[in-house]
Enzyme design. Structure first.
Site, mmCIF file in Angstrom:
data_model
loop_
_atom_site.group_PDB
_atom_site.id
_atom_site.type_symbol
_atom_site.label_atom_id
_atom_site.label_comp_id
_atom_site.label_asym_id
_atom_site.label_seq_id
_atom_site.Cartn_x
_atom_site.Cartn_y
_atom_site.Cartn_z
ATOM 1 N N LYS A 1 0.818 -1.224 -0.128
ATOM 2 C CA LYS A 1 0.150 0.074 0.037
ATOM 3 C C LYS A 1 0.943 1.269 -0.019
ATOM 4 O O LYS A 1 0.665 2.088 1.166
ATOM 5 C CB LYS A 1 -1.070 -0.015 1.214
ATOM 6 C CG LYS A 1 -1.844 -1.173 1.208
ATOM 7 C CD LYS A 1 -2.907 -1.191 2.188
ATOM 8 C CE LYS A 1 -3.901 -2.280 2.407
ATOM 9 N NZ LYS A 1 -3.205 -3.686 2.672
ATOM 10 N N ILE B 1 5.442 10.882 -1.278
ATOM 11 C CA ILE B 1 5.698 11.753 -2.393
ATOM 12 C C ILE B 1 6.094 11.055 -3.623
ATOM 13 O O ILE B 1 6.346 10.003 -3.527
ATOM 14 C CB ILE B 1 6.944 12.737 -2.154
ATOM 15 C CG1 ILE B 1 8.366 11.972 -1.729
ATOM 16 C CG2 ILE B 1 6.311 13.691 -0.724
ATOM 17 C CD1 ILE B 1 9.518 12.909 -1.649
#
Length: 239
Positions: free
Chosen positions: A67, A71
């Site tokens: 998951k 950034i």
């Protein structure tokens, strides 16, 4: 690709155990009965991350349920690093920037398939409201699914309750991977949006993720076989 999957390849067992030894004991029981091995945070962070590469080299399809969300550069680097292990699948939270970064990092013809996590099957409308979302689960799932398609993501993680509507909206090519799968009469545990294996497949899901209904069963091997049989029944029902 999605139409060529065997019934066994449509079943991913979630190795939600702690440590490599526990994982290997469970694999001894079920690896011949399932097509995909899912390794998530619990196992990966307790010495099991290396199993992704080890199992991939042994010819297993490994689902790295990590998951990713960060950034853009970090997501891109993470996706490339996981792809280098030989994993067959990797989850990324279905935020547009994260999905675009992961897709671009892997290039035009990746061997690892990215799966966008829409809304966790442990969450319902009340949970989403508490988390600050102003829309119900099915609406948020559809929004994120369409964003995933725009980002050229090959697959999605969603509840099987949404499989039919997503298939209608997205067409035949999007791979739909559904957790929250439970046998009829089984306990839901911490899942809130659950469906049986047969119904999930009949409604358009491609790969089912099952953990405790298999790994916590008195006979995990028999439970995995039962799941595959229900998948076969769902495929027949689907036609």
């Amino acid at each position: 690709m999605r139409g060529n999957l065997s019934a066994k390849d449509r079943l991913a067992v979630a190795l939600d155990v702690t440590g490599r030894d526990a994982a290997m004991r469970m694999l001894d029981l079920v690896s011949d009965e399932v097509g995909v091995i899912k390794i998530g945070h619990r196992l990966a962070y307790s010495g099991g991350f290396g199993l992704i590469e080890e199992l991939a080299k042994a010819g297993k399809q490994v689902f790295a349920d990590l998951k990713l969300l960060d950034i853009d550069q970090t997501v891109a680097e993470g996706a490339r690093s996981v792809a280098a292990t030989g994993a067959a699948y990797l989850t990324v939270h279905a935020y547009p920037k994260a999905m675009h970064a992961a897709v671009e990092a892997l290039g035009a013809d990746p061997t690892m398939r990215l799966l966008g996590v829409t809304v966790l099957t442990s969450m319902d409308d009340e949970d989403l409201q508490e988390a600050g979302y102003a829309v119900p689960a099915d609406q948020l799932v559809m929004t994120r699914a369409l964003q995933a398609q725009q980002a050229s993501m090959p697959g999605l993680i969603c509840s099987a309750l949404e499989a039919s509507s997503l298939r209608a909206a997205l067409g035949p090519n999007m791979l739909l991977v559904t957790p929250g799968i439970r046998f009829a009469g089984g306990e839901a545990g911490d899942q809130k949006r659950v469906v049986t294996p047969q119904k999930a497949i009949a409604d358009g899901a491609d790969i089912l993720v099952m953990g405790r209904p298999i790994t916590a069963a008195d006979d995990p091997r028999a439970a995995a076989r039962r799941a595959v049989e229900e998948i076969e029944a769902g495929l027949a029902e689907r036609g």
